[in-house]
Design a protein around this motif. Structure first.
Motif, PDB file in Angstrom:
ATOM      1  N   PRO A 180       0.792  -1.241   0.000  1.00 31.71           N
ATOM      2  CA  PRO A 180       0.000   0.000   0.000  1.00 31.71           C
ATOM      3  C   PRO A 180       0.819   1.283   0.000  1.00 31.71           C
ATOM      4  CG  PRO A 180      -0.978  -1.577   1.506  1.00 31.71           C
ATOM      5  CD  PRO A 180       0.315  -2.173   1.053  1.00 31.71           C
ATOM      6  N   ASP A 181       1.945   1.313   0.730  1.00 24.02           N
ATOM      7  CA  ASP A 181       2.713   2.553   0.832  1.00 24.02           C
ATOM      8  C   ASP A 181       3.710   2.741  -0.295  1.00 24.02           C
ATOM      9  OD1 ASP A 181       4.340   0.469   1.666  1.00 24.02           O
ATOM     10  OD2 ASP A 181       5.360   1.645   3.206  1.00 24.02           O
ATOM     11  N   THR A 182       3.662   1.882  -1.316  1.00 31.29           N
ATOM     12  CA  THR A 182       4.557   2.039  -2.472  1.00 31.29           C
ATOM     13  C   THR A 182       3.831   2.662  -3.662  1.00 31.29           C
ATOM     14  OG1 THR A 182       4.163  -0.203  -3.329  1.00 31.29           O
ATOM     15  CG2 THR A 182       5.929   0.070  -1.704  1.00 31.29           C
ATOM     16  N   PHE A 183       2.656   3.221  -3.404  1.00 32.37           N
ATOM     17  CA  PHE A 183       1.880   3.941  -4.414  1.00 32.37           C
ATOM     18  C   PHE A 183       1.731   5.398  -4.003  1.00 32.37           C
ATOM     19  CE2 PHE A 183       0.574  -0.402  -5.060  1.00 32.37           C
ATOM     20  CZ  PHE A 183       0.308  -0.511  -6.423  1.00 32.37           C
ATOM     21  N   ASP A 184       1.436   6.228  -4.972  1.00 26.29           N
ATOM     22  CA  ASP A 184       1.096   7.624  -4.721  1.00 26.29           C
ATOM     23  C   ASP A 184      -0.413   7.703  -4.518  1.00 26.29           C
ATOM     24  OD1 ASP A 184       0.764  10.349  -4.610  1.00 26.29           O
ATOM     25  OD2 ASP A 184       1.278  10.707  -6.724  1.00 26.29           O
ATOM     26  N   ALA A 185      -0.863   7.332  -3.313  1.00 29.70           N
ATOM     27  CA  ALA A 185      -2.296   7.306  -3.038  1.00 29.70           C
ATOM     28  C   ALA A 185      -2.918   8.693  -3.180  1.00 29.70           C
ATOM     29  CB  ALA A 185      -2.554   6.749  -1.635  1.00 29.70           C
ATOM     30  N   ALA A 186      -2.212   9.721  -2.725  1.00 33.22           N
ATOM     31  CA  ALA A 186      -2.749  11.085  -2.814  1.00 33.22           C
ATOM     32  C   ALA A 186      -2.931  11.505  -4.267  1.00 33.22           C
ATOM     33  CB  ALA A 186      -1.828  12.057  -2.087  1.00 33.22           C
ATOM     34  N   GLY A 187      -1.974  11.149  -5.121  1.00 33.16           N
ATOM     35  CA  GLY A 187      -2.090  11.479  -6.529  1.00 33.16           C
ATOM     36  C   GLY A 187      -3.258  10.766  -7.188  1.00 33.16           C
ATOM     37  N   TYR A 188      -3.476   9.515  -6.810  1.00 34.68           N
ATOM     38  CA  TYR A 188      -4.606   8.748  -7.337  1.00 34.68           C
ATOM     39  C   TYR A 188      -5.925   9.390  -6.917  1.00 34.68           C
ATOM     40  CZ  TYR A 188      -7.603   4.603  -8.041  1.00 34.68           C
ATOM     41  OH  TYR A 188      -8.595   3.727  -8.429  1.00 34.68           O
ATOM     42  N   ILE A 189      -6.026   9.775  -5.664  1.00 33.24           N
ATOM     43  CA  ILE A 189      -7.254  10.402  -5.169  1.00 33.24           C
ATOM     44  C   ILE A 189      -7.504  11.735  -5.868  1.00 33.24           C
ATOM     45  CG2 ILE A 189      -8.299  11.455  -3.120  1.00 33.24           C
ATOM     46  CD1 ILE A 189      -6.717   9.198  -1.533  1.00 33.24           C
TER      47      ILE A 189
END
Length: 267
Positions: free
Chosen positions: A130-139
């Motif tokens: 999970p922490d190896t993605f840009d979650a904020a950018g996806y959102i």
């Protein structure tokens, strides 16, 4: 005996003779969607209802026309469940039924951190967690699907499986009213992922038996250039633990599916 579900989205229907199958999909209304959760199982079901891809696509189209702007369907599930293949097939069936291109797949994989970023974080071996993605950018990009009017271009990254790197601006979404976004962590509620659910009109969860996941993942990594030992290390050290993590998120889905022949079993 296969009992083919006759689905009227939003109502219960009992079908079959000796075997009664109930399909219950929550109705679309002003109070439903955008992260509101509730029961998604089929009450009184002797065996899970079977649905064809055409039925699933028809239901998406029916609900999408009720919503102004874009309709965003999230497809979650563990690594190796077949989310990308399913999303592409669902898109193609939606387009075939519509007679024009109205749907597109916008994958979560484009928001992987680059290999250089992962190396700097000491997280290259954990790629895919999970922490190896840009979650904020996806959102942010999911929210842009709401904010940018139809007809105006919205760029979306893809993922290059030969280079094993995100590919910026691979897709351009403009007139496509139905967007299918798929990935492992759409229903995860930690490490910055929780806001994703509120960006989706619906969220489905695609599952598969552990043995199927394992075989597919080993094959994927071997095709990607890993040695047999490296592939096993990746699958058993990272992918399957991720699958166990994701399994706990399926209860937040509006619809749970598992491939069954040329269709899908609900629940």
């Amino acid at each position: 005996m296969r009992t083919l579900a006759r689905v009227d989205w939003g109502r219960r229907e009992w079908v079959g003779g000796d075997i009664a199958v109930c399909v219950r999909i929550r109705p679309v209304s002003a109070s439903w969607g955008h992260g509101v959760t509730g029961p998604n199982h089929c009450e009184g079901t002797a065996a899970g209802a079977w649905m064809s891809l055409a039925q699933l696509a028809g239901g998406v189209r029916e609900r999408a026309v009720r919503r102004p702007g874009r309709f965003v369907l999230g497809i979650a599930g563990p690594p190796g469940a077949g989310k990308s293949t399913f999303a592409a097939a669902l898109r193609d069936e939606i387009d075939a039924q519509a007679g024009v291109q109205v749907a597109e797949v916008a994958p979560m994989d484009g928001f992987h951190l680059t290999n250089a970023e992962l190396e700097a974080l000491g997280a290259r071996a954990r790629k895919g967690e999970p922490d190896t993605f840009d979650a904020a950018g996806y959102i942010d990009r999911l929210r842009a699907l709401r904010d940018i009017p139809l007809g105006q271009p919205l760029r979306w990254p893809g993922y290059d499986r030969e280079l094993h790197e995100p590919a910026p601006d691979r897709l351009v979404l403009d007139h496509r009213r139905i967007v299918l976004t798929e990935g492992n962590y759409l229903l995860y509620d930690r490490l910055g992922w929780a806001p994703v659910r509120a960006c989706l009109d619906e969220a489905w969860y695609l599952d598969a038996p552990r043995a199927v996941l394992t075989a597919r993942l080993l094959r994927r990594h071997r095709r990607g250039g890993r040695s047999p030992e490296s592939a096993r290390d990746k699958v058993f050290g990272s992918d399957l633990p991720n699958a166990a993590l994701v399994a706990g998120t399926g209860q937040r889905a509006d619809l749970r599916l598992r491939a069954d022949g040329d269709g899908y079993r609900v629940g």
